[in-house]
Enzyme design. Structure first.
Site, PDB file in Angstrom:
ATOM      1  N   THR A  51       0.806  -1.220   0.000  1.00 32.87           N
ATOM      2  CA  THR A  51       0.000   0.000   0.000  1.00 32.87           C
ATOM      3  C   THR A  51       0.836   1.265   0.000  1.00 32.87           C
ATOM      4  OG1 THR A  51      -0.115  -0.184   2.406  1.00 32.87           O
ATOM      5  CG2 THR A  51      -1.979  -1.027   1.130  1.00 32.87           C
ATOM      6  N   CYS A  52       2.138   1.145   0.212  1.00 34.80           N
ATOM      7  CA  CYS A  52       2.976   2.336   0.212  1.00 34.80           C
ATOM      8  C   CYS A  52       4.345   1.975  -0.315  1.00 34.80           C
ATOM      9  CB  CYS A  52       3.076   2.950   1.608  1.00 34.80           C
ATOM     10  SG  CYS A  52       3.929   1.906   2.800  1.00 34.80           S
TER      11      CYS A  52
END
Length: 262
Positions: free
Chosen positions: A108-109
């Protein structure tokens, strides 16, 4: 590749309930080692893993060139990848100086590192000029080529093109940073010249994504999606051209617009 799962599908409008087979994006851990030194665990889609490993280490500055790499050993069933470097390279020093502050990288990052806008950031040196129409066509090709996204809605796509619009590499992943690392690894392993290319994305352009592109010398990053303020700041710091909202025959250029010609 997408994974098949059994689901119950409910149509609220008609009240119909169906038991069907659907596709979801698969996510697994890749444990990455540089020589015998543990680097990080990357949560990713289990495709193009060697390219992901090489691209990630290049875009994070742990490896400066593919010429430093002796061998890439992937143990796919174990989810482990070893990147063996030349014996003269002090791996511990490279790891210690890295901007990476976490050893687990979620999809997600990006690196999990804060954006450090310092003199240590790379500076892109490229005379690349690319026509706006070529950028538009290349970015919008992602909609048609991203088969995994069409099946699942859970993938990000990235591609690297030459200035004439010819595609050198494309990859999909559950993490937009991983997709970028994969195409960087593909081009690097084929000894491509990043200074003559541009990066096309489907996802948001954050500071981490721009850093990765600048680190290998990509002068232009263009996306279907928005630029974040961190991405614009990093682009201005690294002399990189950032182009967002490439859709509907329009685009927004946030930095170093001279590289995009009409």
């Amino acid at each position: 590749m997408p994974k098949q799962v059994k689901i119950k599908k409910i149509n609220i409008h008609t009240g119909e309930v169906q038991d069907i087979v659907d596709y979801v994006a698969e996510e697994k851990p890749l444990h990455l080692f540089v020589n015998t030194v543990f680097w990080a665990t990357i949560m990713c889609s289990p495709t193009n893993l060697k390219e992901l490993a090489v691209g990630h280490l290049l875009s994070e500055g742990v490896v400066k060139s593919t010429r430093e790499i002796i061998e890439v050993i992937l143990k796919e069933t174990e989810g482990i990848c070893y990147v063996k470097l030349e014996p003269t390279i002090k791996v511990e020093d490279r790891v210690r100086l890295s901007r990476l502050h976490t050893r687990v990288i979620p999809s997600t990052c990006g690196s999990g590192a804060p954006h450090q806008f310092t003199g240590k950031n790379p500076k892109v040196k490229s005379q690349l000029k690319v026509k706006a129409q070529v950028v538009f066509d290349s970015v919008n090709q992602l909609n048609f080529r991203a088969e995994g996204f069409r099946q699942t809605g859970g993938f990000h796509a990235a591609a690297i093109y030459k200035a004439d619009g010819s595609m050198l590499a494309m990859a999909e992943d559950v993490g937009r940073h991983n997709a970028v690392d994969k195409v960087i690894g593909m081009v690097a392993l084929n000894e491509g010249n990043f200074g003559e290319c541009f990066l096309a994305l489907s996802g948001r352009m954050s500071g981490d994504v721009v850093f990765k592109a600048a680190k290998v010398g990509l002068p232009v990053v263009a996306s279907l999606s928005a630029a974040l303020s961190s991405g614009i700041d990093m682009a201005e710091t690294t002399n990189l051209t950032l182009v967002g909202f490439v859709r509907g025959k329009r685009m927004n250029i946030y930095s170093f617009s001279a590289r995009i010609t009409v």
